[in-house]
Design a protein around this motif. Structure first.
Motif, PDB file in Angstrom:
ATOM      1  N   GLY A 169      -8.299   6.799  -4.602  1.00 57.96           N
ATOM      2  CA  GLY A 169      -8.563   5.646  -3.732  1.00 57.96           C
ATOM      3  C   GLY A 169      -7.481   4.748  -3.602  1.00 57.96           C
ATOM      4  O   GLY A 169      -6.482   4.984  -3.659  1.00 57.96           O
ATOM      5  N   SER A 170      -7.508   3.433  -2.659  1.00 56.96           N
ATOM      6  CA  SER A 170      -6.530   2.741  -2.309  1.00 56.96           C
ATOM      7  C   SER A 170      -6.885   1.365  -2.512  1.00 56.96           C
ATOM      8  O   SER A 170      -7.935   0.976  -1.805  1.00 56.96           O
ATOM      9  CB  SER A 170      -6.280   2.865  -1.119  1.00 56.96           C
ATOM     10  OG  SER A 170      -5.216   1.958  -0.600  1.00 56.96           O
ATOM     11  N   ILE A 171      -6.593   0.556  -3.347  1.00 58.83           N
ATOM     12  CA  ILE A 171      -6.854  -0.834  -3.435  1.00 58.83           C
ATOM     13  C   ILE A 171      -6.939  -1.570  -2.031  1.00 58.83           C
ATOM     14  O   ILE A 171      -7.395  -2.485  -1.637  1.00 58.83           O
ATOM     15  CB  ILE A 171      -5.992  -1.536  -4.570  1.00 58.83           C
ATOM     16  CG1 ILE A 171      -6.292  -0.960  -5.950  1.00 58.83           C
ATOM     17  CG2 ILE A 171      -6.198  -3.244  -4.612  1.00 58.83           C
ATOM     18  CD1 ILE A 171      -5.369  -1.230  -6.886  1.00 58.83           C
ATOM     19  N   SER A 172      -5.567  -1.343  -1.653  1.00 56.92           N
ATOM     20  CA  SER A 172      -5.363  -2.227  -0.172  1.00 56.92           C
ATOM     21  C   SER A 172      -6.553  -1.770   1.060  1.00 56.92           C
ATOM     22  O   SER A 172      -6.944  -2.706   1.798  1.00 56.92           O
ATOM     23  CB  SER A 172      -4.140  -1.668   0.453  1.00 56.92           C
ATOM     24  OG  SER A 172      -4.002  -0.297   0.901  1.00 56.92           O
ATOM     25  N   GLU A 173      -7.020  -0.516   0.880  1.00 58.54           N
ATOM     26  CA  GLU A 173      -7.960  -0.057   1.916  1.00 58.54           C
ATOM     27  C   GLU A 173      -9.265  -0.635   1.603  1.00 58.54           C
ATOM     28  O   GLU A 173     -10.166  -1.205   2.365  1.00 58.54           O
ATOM     29  CB  GLU A 173      -8.094   1.509   2.036  1.00 58.54           C
ATOM     30  CG  GLU A 173      -7.019   1.932   2.640  1.00 58.54           C
ATOM     31  CD  GLU A 173      -6.934   3.319   2.677  1.00 58.54           C
ATOM     32  OE1 GLU A 173      -7.786   4.224   2.581  1.00 58.54           O
ATOM     33  OE2 GLU A 173      -5.914   3.997   3.031  1.00 58.54           O
ATOM     34  N   ASP A 174      -9.563  -0.754   0.232  1.00 61.62           N
ATOM     35  CA  ASP A 174     -10.723  -1.322  -0.414  1.00 61.62           C
ATOM     36  C   ASP A 174     -10.985  -2.993   0.248  1.00 61.62           C
ATOM     37  O   ASP A 174     -11.939  -3.183   0.349  1.00 61.62           O
ATOM     38  CB  ASP A 174     -10.882  -1.320  -1.754  1.00 61.62           C
ATOM     39  CG  ASP A 174     -11.012   0.052  -2.298  1.00 61.62           C
ATOM     40  OD1 ASP A 174     -11.673   0.901  -1.392  1.00 61.62           O
ATOM     41  OD2 ASP A 174     -10.813   0.492  -3.533  1.00 61.62           O
ATOM     42  N   LEU A 175      -9.713  -3.418  -0.013  1.00 63.02           N
ATOM     43  CA  LEU A 175      -9.723  -4.980   0.363  1.00 63.02           C
ATOM     44  C   LEU A 175      -9.980  -5.001   1.840  1.00 63.02           C
ATOM     45  O   LEU A 175     -10.576  -6.081   2.278  1.00 63.02           O
ATOM     46  CB  LEU A 175      -8.431  -5.570  -0.004  1.00 63.02           C
ATOM     47  CG  LEU A 175      -8.346  -6.118  -1.510  1.00 63.02           C
ATOM     48  CD1 LEU A 175      -6.659  -6.207  -2.133  1.00 63.02           C
ATOM     49  CD2 LEU A 175      -9.117  -7.375  -2.009  1.00 63.02           C
ATOM     50  N   ALA A 176      -9.266  -4.360   2.794  1.00 57.94           N
ATOM     51  CA  ALA A 176      -9.473  -4.467   4.129  1.00 57.94           C
ATOM     52  C   ALA A 176     -10.659  -4.286   4.603  1.00 57.94           C
ATOM     53  O   ALA A 176     -11.333  -4.662   5.447  1.00 57.94           O
ATOM     54  CB  ALA A 176      -8.388  -3.275   4.558  1.00 57.94           C
TER      55      ALA A 176
ATOM     56  N   THR B   9       0.806  -1.278  -0.007  1.00 55.90           N
ATOM     57  CA  THR B   9      -0.052  -0.045  -0.056  1.00 55.90           C
ATOM     58  C   THR B   9       0.787   1.174  -0.005  1.00 55.90           C
ATOM     59  O   THR B   9       1.884   1.536   0.735  1.00 55.90           O
ATOM     60  CB  THR B   9      -1.023   0.083   1.083  1.00 55.90           C
ATOM     61  OG1 THR B   9      -1.711   1.359   1.081  1.00 55.90           O
ATOM     62  CG2 THR B   9      -0.351  -0.099   2.499  1.00 55.90           C
ATOM     63  N   HIS B  10       0.817   2.351  -0.625  1.00 47.64           N
ATOM     64  CA  HIS B  10       0.984   3.413  -0.810  1.00 47.64           C
ATOM     65  C   HIS B  10       0.756   4.190   0.561  1.00 47.64           C
ATOM     66  O   HIS B  10       1.230   5.384   0.758  1.00 47.64           O
ATOM     67  CB  HIS B  10       0.977   4.404  -1.978  1.00 47.64           C
ATOM     68  CG  HIS B  10       1.643   3.735  -3.265  1.00 47.64           C
ATOM     69  ND1 HIS B  10       2.629   3.971  -3.724  1.00 47.64           N
ATOM     70  CD2 HIS B  10       0.995   2.818  -4.295  1.00 47.64           C
ATOM     71  CE1 HIS B  10       2.802   3.250  -4.489  1.00 47.64           C
ATOM     72  NE2 HIS B  10       2.015   2.500  -5.194  1.00 47.64           N
ATOM     73  N   GLY B  11      -0.542   4.155   1.027  1.00 45.19           N
ATOM     74  CA  GLY B  11      -0.867   4.686   2.290  1.00 45.19           C
ATOM     75  C   GLY B  11      -1.032   6.319   1.934  1.00 45.19           C
ATOM     76  O   GLY B  11      -0.783   7.347   2.374  1.00 45.19           O
TER      77      GLY B  11
END
Length: 277
Positions: free
Chosen positions: A258-265, A246-248
């Motif tokens: 947006g953020s793929i990692s946050e969407d997944l979380a 994640t780029h944070g």
């Protein structure tokens, strides 16, 4: 892995996170740092020094009592558990506690969020993922049967992701887990042909590992979104855990991109572990 932080809000989700942390602590002989963020009202914080101190001590003692009761779990028997109470509720501060304590991992329970609430506010877990400089493990369900033996690490195989990949690899080694690498190819401007993807992945592994031994563990998936591609592949291989760099992103960059990692979380049913690029 020597220290694991678990933010506690007394919900069933923080109970799930605590039990998962206990499982990891037993495997790695690690200490659990149970962190409660005690929200102090503006009224208390703006009172005179003496009065504020008395009321702060009162609320801290209440929190400590409830905390001690919450930590009376059979699954914590034999483990070193250190309670930490902070009188703020700003979730970017979890990273400050992690640095102060030299922690290796944050384990956090989450029920996720969706729709307008997610878009404009986001979940507390999302905020921790965004700011944390160490890996964050997000747990959604009761972990009684959870063993992280099969891990999917999603990556764009850019040079920026090398450190995150190496951190994920070390984490998988500590968990004694097999790591599958996945690249999701999208039908858009970022679409790449098979030779292009293979060249990109080979260059990445040579830089990260110094060899191509890991090439057989890399899968290429075509899908409409990265999130869908990761989820479908994880289901296909029977993954126990999704790991992602994640780029944070913060501020406007996060709002628009947006953020793929946050969407997944937020959305994945499997546990998700994020690694900061």
């Amino acid at each position: 892995m020597k220290k694991i932080i678990v933010p506690i809000d007394f919900s069933e989700y923080s109970d799930y996170a605590l039990e998962t942390a206990a499982m990891l602590a037993k495997k790695n002989n690690a200490e659990i740092l149970a962190l409660h963020m005690l929200e102090m009202s503006e009224a208390i914080l703006t009172k005179g020094d003496s009065e504020m101190q008395q009321e702060t001590i009162f609320y801290l003692k209440l929190a400590e009592k409830r905390f001690n009761e919450f930590l009376e779990k059979d699954y914590l028997d034999g483990l070193t558990v250190t309670p930490i109470v902070k009188h703020f509720k700003v979730f970017s501060e979890v990273n400050e506690v992690a640095k102060e304590q030299q922690a290796d991992l944050i384990v956090m329970g989450s029920h996720g969020s969706s729709g307008l609430k997610e878009f404009f506010v986001g979940s507390n877990t999302e905020k921790v993922v965004r700011y944390a400089e160490i890996p964050v493990l997000v747990i959604k369900h009761n972990p009684i049967l959870t063993e992280f033996d099969n891990v999917v690490f999603a990556c764009d195989f850019s040079e920026d992701a090398v450190a995150a990949y190496l951190n994920a690899k070390r984490m998988c080694d500590s968990l004694k887990a097999k790591m599958h690498l996945i690249y999701v190819n999208l039908p858009s401007e970022s679409f790449k042909s098979t030779p292009e993807i293979e060249a990109k992945v080979s260059g990445f592994l040579k830089k990260a590992d110094g060899d191509l031994e890991g090439l057989s563990n890399v899968a290429y998936v075509n899908d409409y979104t990265v999130e869908k591609g990761i989820t479908s592949f994880s289901n296909k291989v029977g993954a126990d855990l999704i790991a992602i760099a994640t780029h944070g992103r913060k501020g406007l960059a996060h709002f628009f991109e947006g953020s793929i990692s946050e969407d997944l979380a937020n959305h994945a049913t499997l546990p998700v572990m994020t690694f900061k690029i």
